[in-house]
Design a protein around this motif. Structure first.
Motif: not given
Length: 297
Positions: A3-9, A29-32, A209-218, A220-225
């Motif tokens: 189960f993958r949770i991701a977070y992005l500002n 992503i299962d929960l963004m 994982t932390v990935i720069d998706k160049t979508i915003s200045d922040h 993407l953080l991703s974590v698997d349960l």
DNA sequence: GTAAAAGAGACCATGAGGCG
DNA sequence: CGCCTCATGGTCTCTTTTAC
């Protein structure tokens, strides 16, 4: 599958609808969790529709009193997944917060998404005030949930542990036996602003994982349960094999039968079903998803 | 003297209004 | 209708002021 949770500002999702939707699909992503959605209470339905991937639901918790800010969740609709996500929001003066409660038959986890805006003319809350409010939230999480996770942008420079504000925040985490799991920059300026916090006893998260998706200045953080995503259970459905129906034979008998009945819509329909039952063969199919259901003629 | 708080300026996104 | 300009709002960074 985990189960993958991701977070992005997102620093506004309004002009990045395609990017956000692609992100969810590309990374499975299962929960963004999104902060700074900049979505509004009313009138943003088309934007919300544009960031919603097919089969997904968006729950938006916009800032109420002014523009900017805002938290949103994107997750599979309950009818297309084998777990349930219930979301809610809570009111605080110094930060915005919304929760997603994940529940499956074998696993549960509470995810709190937080956004703390920097101090400004509109946000007069001091660091001390924030820490006190945040302490109450952490205390509640500790009491209420065995498995929980805090994700979000708290605007602390975690990469500068000597900074007084950071020290106090880390001290608060230590007090409640919590750990901050992001140790690389999450912002274009090189600071670690976006966090994933879990209890020290956490044995249910992995693959951060932390990935720069160049979508915003922040970034993407991703974590698997550390739990297998509940696979969709097999179910047996009963259906009719209409290909087996012989049209000419069906037509002849249908017209013959009509002559013997009152010409009412209800009787015709009943007759139609009886004949379809007679001329099509029942077949059983095993498909993925949900509880077993049966269809009776 | 040091840390925290407050202010100013730069930059970016959005939305409204004007113009061709 | 599309493009451009401008006002507004939000955040970040740096500097200045204030409190201890």
């Amino acid at each position: 599958m985990h189960f993958r949770i991701a977070y992005l500002n997102t620093h506004s999702s309004r002009n990045k609808t395609d990017d956000v939707q692609d992100l969810v699909k590309e990374h499975n992503i299962d929960l963004m969790c999104i902060t700074e959605s900049w979505l509004r209470e009313q009138g943003d339905e088309p934007i919300i529709a544009a960031i919603t991937p097919p089969g997904y639901t968006v729950k938006s918790y916009p800032r109420k009193d002014r523009t900017g800010g805002g938290i949103a969740f994107i997750f599979p609709s309950n009818d297309s997944s084998n777990y349930v996500i219930n979301t809610s929001t809570s009111t605080h003066e110094s930060f915005e917060a919304a929760s997603a409660n994940l529940q499956s038959s074998s696993f549960s986890c509470h995810i709190l998404c937080v956004y703390r805006p920097p101090r400004s003319k509109k946000n007069c809350a001091t660091n001390e005030f924030f820490l006190n409010e945040f302490r109450d939230v952490v205390q509640t999480l500790r009491k209420k949930y065995t498995r929980f996770m805090i994700v979000g942008d708290l605007n602390f420079h975690i990469d500068v542990p000597s900074a007084p504000e950071t020290k106090k925040f880390i001290s608060l985490l230590n007090e409640f036996e919590l750990q901050q799991k992001i140790h690389v920059p999450t912002h274009k300026d090189g600071h670690t602003l976006d966090l994933i916090i879990t209890p020290l006893s956490d044995n249910y998260t992995k693959n951060i994982t932390v990935i720069d998706k160049t979508i915003s200045d922040h970034y993407l953080l991703s974590v698997d349960l550390n739990t297998q995503k509940p696979s969709k259970t097999k179910r047996t459905v009963t259906s009719r094999n209409w290909k087996m129906l012989e049209p000419s034979k069906f037509s002849t008998e249908f017209h013959e039968a009509l002559k013997t009945l009152n010409n009412t819509r209800r009787l015709v329909l009943e007759l139609f079903f009886e004949l379809s039952l007679l001329y099509s063969l029942l077949r059983l199919s095993t498909i993925a998803g949900g509880d077993s259901i049966s269809c009776e003629p």
